[in-house]
Design a protein around this motif. Sequence first.
Motif, short mmCIF file in Angstrom:
data_model
loop_
_atom_site.label_atom_id
_atom_site.label_comp_id
_atom_site.label_asym_id
_atom_site.label_seq_id
_atom_site.Cartn_x
_atom_site.Cartn_y
_atom_site.Cartn_z
N ALA A 29 -9.21 -13.13 2.42
CA ALA A 29 -10.23 -13.99 1.80
C ALA A 29 -9.61 -14.88 0.71
CB ALA A 29 -11.36 -13.14 1.22
N ILE A 30 -8.71 -14.28 -0.09
CA ILE A 30 -8.04 -15.05 -1.16
C ILE A 30 -7.16 -16.13 -0.56
CG2 ILE A 30 -6.26 -14.89 -2.97
CD1 ILE A 30 -7.46 -12.08 -3.65
N ASN A 31 -6.37 -15.77 0.46
CA ASN A 31 -5.47 -16.74 1.09
C ASN A 31 -6.24 -17.89 1.74
OD1 ASN A 31 -3.07 -15.52 0.34
ND2 ASN A 31 -3.02 -14.17 2.11
N ALA A 32 -7.38 -17.55 2.35
CA ALA A 32 -8.20 -18.59 2.99
C ALA A 32 -8.81 -19.52 1.95
CB ALA A 32 -9.30 -17.94 3.84
N LYS A 33 -9.30 -18.94 0.85
CA LYS A 33 -10.00 -19.73 -0.15
C LYS A 33 -9.04 -20.54 -1.04
CE LYS A 33 -13.62 -19.54 -3.60
NZ LYS A 33 -14.68 -18.75 -4.23
N ALA A 34 -7.92 -19.91 -1.42
CA ALA A 34 -7.03 -20.55 -2.41
C ALA A 34 -5.75 -21.11 -1.79
CB ALA A 34 -6.69 -19.54 -3.51
N GLY A 35 -5.65 -21.09 -0.45
CA GLY A 35 -4.48 -21.68 0.21
C GLY A 35 -3.19 -20.92 -0.02
N ASN A 36 -3.22 -19.61 0.25
CA ASN A 36 -2.02 -18.76 0.12
C ASN A 36 -1.35 -18.88 -1.26
OD1 ASN A 36 -2.10 -17.82 2.92
ND2 ASN A 36 -1.54 -19.92 3.42
N PRO A 37 -2.08 -18.52 -2.31
CA PRO A 37 -1.51 -18.67 -3.65
C PRO A 37 -0.39 -17.66 -3.93
CG PRO A 37 -3.54 -17.40 -3.75
CD PRO A 37 -3.40 -17.87 -2.32
N THR A 38 0.52 -18.03 -4.82
CA THR A 38 1.53 -17.07 -5.27
C THR A 38 0.96 -16.29 -6.45
OG1 THR A 38 2.53 -18.82 -6.59
CG2 THR A 38 3.59 -18.29 -4.49
N ILE A 39 1.29 -14.99 -6.51
CA ILE A 39 0.74 -14.10 -7.52
C ILE A 39 1.88 -13.53 -8.37
CG2 ILE A 39 -0.65 -12.01 -7.92
CD1 ILE A 39 -2.20 -14.11 -6.35
N SER A 40 1.78 -13.73 -9.69
CA SER A 40 2.78 -13.21 -10.61
C SER A 40 2.19 -12.07 -11.44
CB SER A 40 3.24 -14.33 -11.55
OG SER A 40 4.15 -13.85 -12.50
N SER A 81 1.56 -2.41 -8.70
CA SER A 81 0.80 -3.63 -8.42
C SER A 81 1.45 -4.43 -7.29
CB SER A 81 0.68 -4.50 -9.68
OG SER A 81 1.95 -4.76 -10.23
N GLY A 82 2.80 -4.42 -7.24
CA GLY A 82 3.52 -5.13 -6.19
C GLY A 82 3.19 -4.62 -4.80
N ILE A 83 3.02 -3.29 -4.70
CA ILE A 83 2.65 -2.68 -3.40
C ILE A 83 1.23 -3.11 -3.00
CG2 ILE A 83 2.12 -0.47 -2.27
CD1 ILE A 83 4.53 0.69 -3.94
N VAL A 84 0.31 -3.15 -3.98
CA VAL A 84 -1.06 -3.58 -3.69
C VAL A 84 -1.07 -5.04 -3.24
CG1 VAL A 84 -3.41 -3.88 -4.60
CG2 VAL A 84 -2.05 -1.88 -5.29
N PHE A 85 -0.30 -5.91 -3.92
CA PHE A 85 -0.21 -7.33 -3.51
C PHE A 85 0.31 -7.43 -2.08
CE2 PHE A 85 0.81 -8.39 -8.22
CZ PHE A 85 -0.53 -8.39 -8.54
N ALA A 93 1.30 -13.74 -1.46
CA ALA A 93 2.66 -14.24 -1.70
C ALA A 93 3.06 -14.03 -3.16
CB ALA A 93 2.73 -15.72 -1.34
N ARG A 94 4.37 -13.86 -3.38
CA ARG A 94 4.90 -13.67 -4.73
C ARG A 94 5.88 -14.80 -5.06
NH1 ARG A 94 4.83 -8.61 -6.45
NH2 ARG A 94 4.56 -9.63 -8.46
N PRO A 95 6.03 -15.14 -6.34
CA PRO A 95 7.04 -16.13 -6.69
C PRO A 95 8.44 -15.55 -6.46
CG PRO A 95 6.07 -15.17 -8.66
CD PRO A 95 5.28 -14.66 -7.51
N LYS A 96 9.42 -16.40 -6.36
CA LYS A 96 10.79 -15.98 -6.04
C LYS A 96 11.30 -14.86 -6.95
CE LYS A 96 14.88 -18.62 -4.58
NZ LYS A 96 15.50 -19.94 -4.71
N SER A 97 11.00 -14.96 -8.24
CA SER A 97 11.50 -13.98 -9.22
C SER A 97 10.98 -12.56 -8.94
CB SER A 97 11.07 -14.38 -10.64
OG SER A 97 9.66 -14.39 -10.73
N GLN A 98 9.87 -12.47 -8.21
CA GLN A 98 9.24 -11.16 -7.98
C GLN A 98 9.21 -10.74 -6.51
OE1 GLN A 98 5.47 -11.25 -10.40
NE2 GLN A 98 6.56 -12.97 -11.30
N ASP A 99 9.59 -11.63 -5.62
CA ASP A 99 9.61 -11.30 -4.19
C ASP A 99 10.93 -10.60 -3.86
OD1 ASP A 99 8.76 -11.02 -1.64
OD2 ASP A 99 9.07 -13.11 -1.05
#
Length: 279
Positions: free
Chosen positions: A145-156, A174-178, A184-190
């Motif tokens: 639902a988040i990806n559809a509504k916000a266009g696959n946002p990155t989460i920090s 939190s990373g496991i829940v995401f 998606a995560r930003p490069k520093s956290q992916d």
Amino acid sequence: MGKTEIPAKPKRVMALDASFVDASLILDTPVVGYTDYRSINGKLPDYLGDDRTTYASEAKAVGTLAEPNLEMIAAQKPDLIISAKVRHEKLYEQLSKIAPTVMSETTGPTWKENITLTGKALGQEELAAKELAAYQTAAKTVGDAINAKAGNPTISMVRFVDGPTRLYQNKSFSGIVFKDAGLARPKSQDVDDFAAEISAERIKDADADAIFVSVFADEKGLSAKTADQFKANPLWKPLAPKVHEVPDLTWMTAVGLQGAWVILTDLAKTFDVPDPVHS
């Protein structure tokens, strides 16, 4: 730790790590003892909800996580003691003399496996599988639902502590829940690791479409002080409109299913998508 025989379905669990308190309660089993650790101080936290009265009315603190009190543990007459080797391996022999004792290898990133282990120890394997499946389904639903509504946002995920500031990566709670939600995560956290430590010069590494921030409540207030310093830094200014403050207790220290449900609910509220329903 080898072999542990549990003669009957446990009805008085001594959970010496907070994640096993969560796991035992969510598996409908009474908890009679826990250890104090940071956010759990003399009483069980609010995020455990009605389970605190339904299954933990007799629960007492039996010392600290670092130093459980064996006499207090014995006085609660547990029929199962559950913890992790990383916490209490040295006490295994003494604990085993009080009641059958089961230990996972570790805690943290293995929280889902630990629920399965707890289910086995409690004779609640089916319920453990059902609870985990319900969570996985909800995580995917919220994430989709988040990806559809916000266009696959990155989460920090940024945490201010009484030490270096941390960016939480894929192997954190939190990373496991995401990841379960497919966010998606930003490069520093992916990265398949726990966390990266950053100084104020690296504030840009915290940037993403949505930045979740928690502050650890240390006694001296050092975490809040660091948070204020970061927020006053000009590098933080472009990040500020994307920041969402979240409770440290549920997003960081509640490493279990109850905490994971809270994170999903907070994510749903932040992006204004339907709340997940935990029956």
